[in-house]
Design an enzyme around this catalytic site. Structure first.
Site, PDB file in Angstrom:
ATOM      1  N   THR A 160       0.840  -1.210   0.000  1.00 38.25           N
ATOM      2  CA  THR A 160       0.000   0.000   0.000  1.00 38.25           C
ATOM      3  C   THR A 160       0.872   1.256   0.000  1.00 38.25           C
ATOM      4  O   THR A 160       1.982   1.235   0.503  1.00 38.25           O
ATOM      5  CB  THR A 160      -0.864  -0.025   1.278  1.00 38.25           C
ATOM      6  OG1 THR A 160      -1.816  -1.047   1.134  1.00 38.25           O
ATOM      7  CG2 THR A 160      -1.579   1.290   1.520  1.00 38.25           C
ATOM      8  N   VAL A 189     -13.503  -4.390   3.032  1.00 36.86           N
ATOM      9  CA  VAL A 189     -13.161  -2.971   3.191  1.00 36.86           C
ATOM     10  C   VAL A 189     -11.995  -2.880   4.165  1.00 36.86           C
ATOM     11  O   VAL A 189     -12.066  -3.397   5.277  1.00 36.86           O
ATOM     12  CB  VAL A 189     -14.369  -2.169   3.719  1.00 36.86           C
ATOM     13  CG1 VAL A 189     -13.977  -0.720   3.985  1.00 36.86           C
ATOM     14  CG2 VAL A 189     -15.521  -2.239   2.709  1.00 36.86           C
ATOM     15  N   ILE A 211      -2.043  -4.617   8.216  1.00 32.19           N
ATOM     16  CA  ILE A 211      -3.310  -5.354   8.206  1.00 32.19           C
ATOM     17  C   ILE A 211      -4.466  -4.408   8.573  1.00 32.19           C
ATOM     18  O   ILE A 211      -4.572  -3.935   9.713  1.00 32.19           O
ATOM     19  CB  ILE A 211      -3.262  -6.539   9.190  1.00 32.19           C
ATOM     20  CG1 ILE A 211      -2.085  -7.467   8.852  1.00 32.19           C
ATOM     21  CG2 ILE A 211      -4.583  -7.312   9.174  1.00 32.19           C
ATOM     22  CD1 ILE A 211      -2.138  -8.135   7.506  1.00 32.19           C
TER      23      ILE A 211
HETATM   24  N1  ASP Z   1      -3.835  -1.671   4.851  1.00 31.01           N
HETATM   25  C1  ASP Z   1      -4.026  -2.374   3.623  1.00 31.01           C
HETATM   26  C2  ASP Z   1      -5.219  -3.288   3.737  1.00 31.01           C
HETATM   27  O1  ASP Z   1      -5.477  -3.823   4.794  1.00 31.01           O
HETATM   28  C3  ASP Z   1      -2.855  -3.186   3.187  1.00 31.01           C
HETATM   29  C4  ASP Z   1      -1.488  -2.581   3.362  1.00 31.01           C
HETATM   30  O2  ASP Z   1      -1.344  -1.503   3.880  1.00 31.01           O
HETATM   31  O3  ASP Z   1      -0.505  -3.219   2.977  1.00 31.01           O
HETATM   32  O4  ASP Z   1      -5.845  -3.537   2.752  1.00 31.01           O
END
Ligand code: ASP
Length: 292
Positions: A160, A189, A211
């Site tokens: 991300t 979501v 996560i």
């Molecule tokens: N936070 C993002 C999600 O849970 C993934 C990430 O930041 O790598 O979809």
């Protein structure tokens, strides 16, 4: 009384937290790319302010298939890519976001577009319809690497992207964009398009990665900003949050900055790709690792 405080612009960006995947070559490529984007986005910050800088940074990272956002997003369990993105601007106090949008190039632009609407968060098929109605072109974000990962049912947590900027007028803007964690339940979501994953006020701003469910449960971004508003330093607020995350075995990281040009970052994961510009030059995760 005239307020003649000189504000020093600052920018911090991230390319995801989690297990450092791939070869050291790939990690080096990610680091190089983040530094290039940090440099051009810092110039945008000086010339056009915090909002344009964050939009520029996130669009650039969405275009770079090394990152799990825009082109290069991970596939959900049904083989579809659904992307989410958000932006928050202290000058308006508006949080806007798009959730699980499909087949567009820059999800951050849709989040930006929604900030000028009465209703500022849209999700799912109607969000994609909204894009088409506004003339946003079809774009297929799939890459061979992500397809291969999907075929091997790989679930990841890294990639991300996010950015937080402070400009000379004192405006703080934060933005985030994601393709999710890979092989998740279709329609999941994440935190990215919520105030747990991305939040700014005139005092501080933060963008998270890791996560999503754990970030939401800890209300991380809004929590950090509110701690700073209540008098904690950005450093303490970030460290506090990360220490708590480590104790409860949560897996996330964040970038942040405050209105006094202080930068903060931390992670409760193996690593987090970040780069920041402190006015003198760029510092990045891999450079700091080598330094230690
Ligand atoms: N936070 C993002 C999600 O849970 C993934 C990430 O930041 O790598 O979809």
């Amino acid at each position: 009384m005239k307020n003649d405080k000189i504000i020093k612009p600052r920018l911090i960006i991230h390319g995801g937290a989690g297990k450092l995947e791939g070869t050291s070559d790939r990690q080096e490529q990610i680091n190089r790319s983040l530094k290039t984007v940090c440099q051009s986005s810092y110039l945008t910050l000086i010339e056009q302010g915090a909002r344009e800088s964050v939009l520029h940074a996130i669009r650039s990272l969405e275009d770079d298939s090394l990152f799990n956002a825009g082109t290069g997003s991970r596939l959900q369990a049904d083989g579809e890519i659904r992307m989410s993105s958000s932006i928050m601007d202290s000058s308006t106090g508006i949080f806007s976001a798009v959730i699980n949008v499909q087949n567009i190039r820059h999800p951050i632009d849709i989040a930006d577009m929604l900030s000028r609407e009465k209703h500022t968060v849209l999700a799912g098929k109607v969000a994609t319809d909204f894009c088409r109605n506004r003339g946003v072109d079809y774009h297929d974000p799939i890459t061979e690497l992500r397809l291969a990962e999907y075929e091997r049912q790989i679930k990841g947590s890294h990639g991300t992207v996010g950015a937080v900027a402070l400009d000379k007028s004192g405006t703080i803007v934060s933005g985030s964009s994601t393709g999710g964690i890979g092989y998740e339940i279709p329609g999941r979501v994440s935190d990215t398009a919520t105030v747990a994953g991305n939040y700014s006020s005139s005092v501080a701003g933060a963008s998270c990665t890791g996560i999503g469910e754990e970030i939401v449960n800890d209300a991380v971004a809004a929590g950090v900003v509110i701690r700073v508003e209540n008098g904690m330093s950005i450093h303490e607020a970030v460290q506090n949050t990360i220490e708590k995350a480590k104790k409860s075995q949560k897996r996330y990281g964040l970038i942040a900055l405050d209105c006094n040009s202080n930068i903060g970052y931390g992670f409760a994961t193996e690593g987090m790709y970040y780069a920041y510009h402190d006015g003198n030059g760029i510092t990045s995760f891999i450079d700091e690792m080598e330094f230690k």
